[in-house]
Each structure stands twice: as C-alpha cells, then as structure tokens.
Design a protein around this motif. Structure first.
Motif: not given
Length: 251
Positions: A178-206
């Motif tokens: 999913v991450v690869v597809i989102l980045v390849r399609m230009g929907l989100v950048s790797v830098a942006k995903l790194k910025e939202v890492r804390p939210y991703v971790i919380v979301g994983a536990f949710v």
C-alpha cells in the motif's frame, strides 16, 4: 443493420477478457482444491488448523459440532479457503494479465513485483497468525478462564474466528505494498509519511484493538508487525519509484 461503435466493441472485448481471466482464476482454485481433497483431505486439513486450539485445551478435550452437517461442511470450507490462499499467486497473475495490455513498459516493471510481493506477504501474514499468534492467544484465554468453566469450542465458531484473524493478519502484511502504491502514484511522498509516523503507530494499535480479540497479546502481535511493515514500505518505496520511472523521467 447498425454496427456497434468502436468504443462499444472495445468495452465488450474487455468484458470478454475479464470473463476469461475470472474463469482461469476459478479453474486454478478448483484444481488446487481438488488436490487438497485427495491429499491430505479435508478432515486432516481441519485437524491441522485446529491444533493450536487443541493444544490449549485440557488433555483429552475436543471441540464440538452443534450442527448436523457441521462435521462435513466446516472441513470443506476450510479446504476451500486454503485452496484460495495457495492459488493466490495464480489469481493475482490473472489480474495482472488483464491490466497489463493497458500499461506502459516502465509501469509493467512495477506490477510484476507487486503481484509476487502481495502474494508472499499475505501468505506470510497468515503463517505468522497461525504459527505465532494462535498458540499465545489460546493459551492466554485458557489460563484466564475460570476453573468452573468447561471450554469446549464449537467448530463453526472456531472457523469464523480463525478465518477472520487470518484475513486480518494477511491484509495487515500488505502495508508495504500500500505504501509503495501510494508513493508511486504520487498521492503522498515518503517525507510526508515519515512526518505522520506517530499517527500511523497509534492507528496500528487502534486497528489491532478492533480486529483482534480483547487481549493485549493479539493486539501487540498485530500492531507491531503493522508498524514494522510500514517502516519497510518507506525503505522500499523510493527504490520502486526509481525502477518504474518512464525513460524521460530518469535524470
């Protein structure tokens, strides 16, 4: 007599191609299922699936079947699901073959690895759930249960639980794809995903709290791999982007 328009002919040809691919995918599943019916057989397959639960029960205990045809129907359902999982690479290949004619050469270089990695990751998620999670979850539940309760799980309820857990872990292990597809399609950048890492971790536990039983063992067993696989996707995504760029995009 009117002749169909070019667009209509193209649409019909796509429908025919889709039908043929679905038929081929179905034949692959049926052949695998037939092979499993012959060896090791539905009964043996269900015994293997039930091993983590049986190991957590008191010695000599067994599961029960409350339905008249459950002893026959449940092993057949398990065999069909296992057949689909084993045939997943063939099914995904048929999907790839359907969309491949409409892709550029550099785009095709992305699809083939995604088909292989999607199949491998889904199977890895199911295997991780079976070999690592089930034993710990059932042991935790068995130790937590009061001694006044006789634990005799129904095979249909057990099948529903196992299938939902395997599906949850199989889907979770697709996070890098999913991450690869989102980045390849230009929907989100790797830098942006790194910025939202804390939210991703919380979301994983949710997500883990929602799709797993209410025990901390299974929740951590799902949330931690989800986080690790997200980090793996961040590492792999730039490589895929560079490898699938059009020639005029390569610097």
């Amino acid at each position: 007599m009117t002749t169909p328009a070019a667009g209509e002919e193209t649409f019909i040809s796509h429908l025919i191609e889709l039908r043929d691919r679905l038929v081929k995918a179905s034949i692959g599943i049926v052949l695998v299922c037939a092979g499993l019916m012959i060896w090791p057989g539905p009964s043996r397959i269900y015994d293997i699936i039930a091993m983590p639960m049986i190991a957590a029960l008191p010695v000599g205990s067994k599961m029960i079947a409350t339905g008249v045809i459950s002893p026959f129907l449940v092993p057949m359902k398990v065999t069909l699901v296992i057949a689909f999982i084993l045939a997943l690479p063939w099914v995904l290949y048929q999907l790839w073959a359907f969309v491949a004619p409409g892709l550029y050469t550099h785009e095709k270089r992305l699809v083939a690895p995604l088909v292989i990695s999607s199949s491998a990751l889904f199977m890895a998620g199911v295997a991780f759930c079976y070999f690592f999670v089930f034993g710990r979850v059932f042991k935790f539940i068995s130790e937590f249960s009061p001694t006044s309760i006789s634990v005799t799980p129904d095979i249909e309820n057990y099948l529903d639980f196992v299938m939902s857990m395997c599906l949850a872990f199989g889907a979770t292990f697709e996070v890098p794809v999913v991450v690869v597809i989102l980045v390849r399609m230009g929907l989100v950048s790797v830098a942006k995903l790194k910025e939202v890492r804390p939210y991703v971790i919380v979301g994983a536990f949710v997500v883990a709290a929602i799709v797993t039983p209410p025990d901390i063992v299974s929740q951590f067993a799902l949330a931690l791999p989800m986080w690790i696989l997200f980090e793996l996707g961040l590492l792999v995504a730039p490589v895929f982007v560079r490898a699938t760029q059009a020639p005029e995009q390569v610097e």
